[in-house]
Design a protein around this motif. Sequence first.
Motif, PDB file in Angstrom:
ATOM      1  N   MET A 108       0.839  -1.194   0.000  1.00 58.15           N
ATOM      2  CA  MET A 108       0.000   0.000   0.000  1.00 58.15           C
ATOM      3  C   MET A 108       0.879   1.251   0.000  1.00 58.15           C
ATOM      4  SD  MET A 108      -2.696   1.196   2.866  1.00 58.15           S
ATOM      5  CE  MET A 108      -3.418  -0.442   2.946  1.00 58.15           C
ATOM      6  N   CYS A 109       0.622   2.138  -0.914  1.00 58.98           N
ATOM      7  CA  CYS A 109       1.461   3.334  -0.914  1.00 58.98           C
ATOM      8  C   CYS A 109       0.644   4.597  -0.706  1.00 58.98           C
ATOM      9  CB  CYS A 109       2.332   3.369  -2.141  1.00 58.98           C
ATOM     10  SG  CYS A 109       3.852   4.182  -1.679  1.00 58.98           S
TER      11      CYS A 109
ATOM     12  N   HIS B 112      -0.891   9.696  -7.159  1.00 58.77           N
ATOM     13  CA  HIS B 112      -0.706   8.377  -6.545  1.00 58.77           C
ATOM     14  C   HIS B 112       0.740   7.918  -6.608  1.00 58.77           C
ATOM     15  CE1 HIS B 112      -1.170   3.845  -6.583  1.00 58.77           C
ATOM     16  NE2 HIS B 112      -2.122   4.118  -5.728  1.00 58.77           N
TER      17      HIS B 112
ATOM     18  N   ARG C 159       2.521   4.184  -6.285  1.00 59.79           N
ATOM     19  CA  ARG C 159       2.056   2.790  -6.290  1.00 59.79           C
ATOM     20  C   ARG C 159       3.091   1.845  -5.706  1.00 59.79           C
ATOM     21  NH1 ARG C 159       1.883  -1.602 -10.842  1.00 59.79           N
ATOM     22  NH2 ARG C 159       0.246  -2.947 -10.033  1.00 59.79           N
ATOM     23  N   TRP C 160       2.606   0.889  -4.944  1.00 62.35           N
ATOM     24  CA  TRP C 160       3.400  -0.249  -4.507  1.00 62.35           C
ATOM     25  C   TRP C 160       2.629  -1.456  -5.006  1.00 62.35           C
ATOM     26  CZ3 TRP C 160       8.206  -0.557  -3.112  1.00 62.35           C
ATOM     27  CH2 TRP C 160       8.684  -1.732  -2.525  1.00 62.35           C
TER      28      TRP C 160
ATOM     29  N   THR D 123       0.657  -4.567  -6.075  1.00 59.93           N
ATOM     30  CA  THR D 123       0.221  -5.847  -5.506  1.00 59.93           C
ATOM     31  C   THR D 123      -0.298  -6.761  -6.609  1.00 59.93           C
ATOM     32  OG1 THR D 123      -2.064  -5.166  -5.109  1.00 59.93           O
ATOM     33  CG2 THR D 123      -0.481  -4.723  -3.343  1.00 59.93           C
ATOM     34  N   HIS D 124      -0.902  -6.213  -7.651  1.00 62.10           N
ATOM     35  CA  HIS D 124      -1.474  -6.989  -8.752  1.00 62.10           C
ATOM     36  C   HIS D 124      -0.994  -6.390 -10.068  1.00 62.10           C
ATOM     37  CE1 HIS D 124      -3.975  -8.075  -5.389  1.00 62.10           C
ATOM     38  NE2 HIS D 124      -4.571  -9.017  -6.089  1.00 62.10           N
TER      39      HIS D 124
ATOM     40  N   HIS E 240      -1.131   4.127 -11.579  1.00 59.84           N
ATOM     41  CA  HIS E 240      -2.406   4.839 -11.408  1.00 59.84           C
ATOM     42  C   HIS E 240      -2.215   6.279 -11.846  1.00 59.84           C
ATOM     43  CE1 HIS E 240      -3.816   1.840  -8.087  1.00 59.84           C
ATOM     44  NE2 HIS E 240      -2.849   1.307  -8.802  1.00 59.84           N
TER      45      HIS E 240
ATOM     46  N   HIS F  74      -5.978   4.371  -6.199  1.00 62.23           N
ATOM     47  CA  HIS F  74      -6.404   3.377  -5.195  1.00 62.23           C
ATOM     48  C   HIS F  74      -5.214   2.861  -4.402  1.00 62.23           C
ATOM     49  CE1 HIS F  74      -7.270  -1.197  -4.723  1.00 62.23           C
ATOM     50  NE2 HIS F  74      -7.770  -0.584  -3.674  1.00 62.23           N
ATOM     51  N   ASN F  75      -5.367   2.834  -3.091  1.00 65.56           N
ATOM     52  CA  ASN F  75      -4.444   2.107  -2.207  1.00 65.56           C
ATOM     53  C   ASN F  75      -5.201   0.917  -1.649  1.00 65.56           C
ATOM     54  OD1 ASN F  75      -2.733   4.872  -0.571  1.00 65.56           O
ATOM     55  ND2 ASN F  75      -2.249   3.789  -2.438  1.00 65.56           N
ATOM     56  N   GLY F  76      -4.601  -0.240  -1.705  1.00 59.69           N
ATOM     57  CA  GLY F  76      -5.250  -1.411  -1.118  1.00 59.69           C
ATOM     58  C   GLY F  76      -5.393  -2.523  -2.135  1.00 59.69           C
TER      59      GLY F  76
ATOM     60  N   THR G 233      -4.019  -4.666 -13.195  1.00 58.41           N
ATOM     61  CA  THR G 233      -4.266  -4.358 -11.781  1.00 58.41           C
ATOM     62  C   THR G 233      -5.662  -4.756 -11.328  1.00 58.41           C
ATOM     63  OG1 THR G 233      -5.147  -2.178 -12.281  1.00 58.41           O
ATOM     64  CG2 THR G 233      -2.783  -2.332 -11.929  1.00 58.41           C
ATOM     65  N   ASP G 234      -5.786  -4.923 -10.028  1.00 58.98           N
ATOM     66  CA  ASP G 234      -7.103  -5.092  -9.409  1.00 58.98           C
ATOM     67  C   ASP G 234      -7.863  -3.764  -9.444  1.00 58.98           C
ATOM     68  OD1 ASP G 234      -5.064  -4.122  -7.712  1.00 58.98           O
ATOM     69  OD2 ASP G 234      -6.215  -4.582  -5.918  1.00 58.98           O
ATOM     70  N   THR G 235      -7.108  -2.649  -9.368  1.00 64.20           N
ATOM     71  CA  THR G 235      -7.712  -1.307  -9.300  1.00 64.20           C
ATOM     72  C   THR G 235      -8.579  -0.981 -10.501  1.00 64.20           C
ATOM     73  OG1 THR G 235      -5.798  -0.543  -8.058  1.00 64.20           O
ATOM     74  CG2 THR G 235      -7.127   1.152  -9.153  1.00 64.20           C
TER      75      THR G 235
END
Length: 259
Positions: free
Chosen positions: A1-2, A71, A73-74, A76-77, A86, A99-101, A124-126
């Motif tokens: 999460m960033c 944003h 980004r770190w 995850t997906h 982002h 989006h974070n998370g 991404t999931d975002t």
Amino acid sequence: MCGIVCYLGKRPALPILVECLRRLEYRGYDSSGLAVFSNGGIRSVRAVGKIQELEERLRQDPVAGTGGIAHTRWATHGAPSEANAHPHPDCRGEIYVIHNGIIENHQELRRDLERRGHAFVSETDTEVLSHLVEECWRDTLEDAVMRALRRVTGAFGIGVIAAADPAKIVVARRGSPLILGIGDGEVFAASDVTALVSHTKQVIYLHDDELAVLTDDTYRISNLLDQPIFRDQQTVDWDVASAEKQGYPHFMLKEIHEQ
Ligand code: GLU
């Protein structure tokens, strides 16, 4: 999460967004990007690597505007890449999401949205959020975001803008931090109070499943069913240096606590 940062006011948004992103740099990130209301539409610029890379892009191709979202980004997906950085647009480039998370039901949402004709361009999931807001659109951005978030499971701190509902930023959270900063004729939101304290000391911490609609001179907080929530502003009494450590004597202790 960033990190996420949002600004809406009367000053040029770009230097403010970039400065606030820099204050989140200590958290680590792999790419960054922003989207700004500009000339009746939205312009987005993204870059892999350091915020300096993003600044270099912006020097070559500046974006004028007094409101926007940014944003770090770190991943995850999806790998760290420009396509996965982002903000993520909807099909028409008219809605942008940071989006974070992690969106846990992103695969099932993506399958459903693809069946309905949405074209995805990232891993991404975002990105499901951008298309879901597009799919849920009726008349206002906040209504579309609320409808979209009711279908989502997982963690999010988000900022969303739409060309069809300009001069407005909608932010919301569940499981990821999000703080509003209230200035004089301007509003901010960020995932970390550190990003805000050089601009305002008046803040409001959002709780899980809350959403805020920001315009340059006011803000409105509600739950995801649009029931209003009234919460007093708090005054942050730290300076920038101690705000960055948020009460901890060292960054390492702060990071350990966050883990
Ligand atoms: N899950 C999202 C992604 O991989 C957000 C990561 C973040 O919080 O920076 O793009």
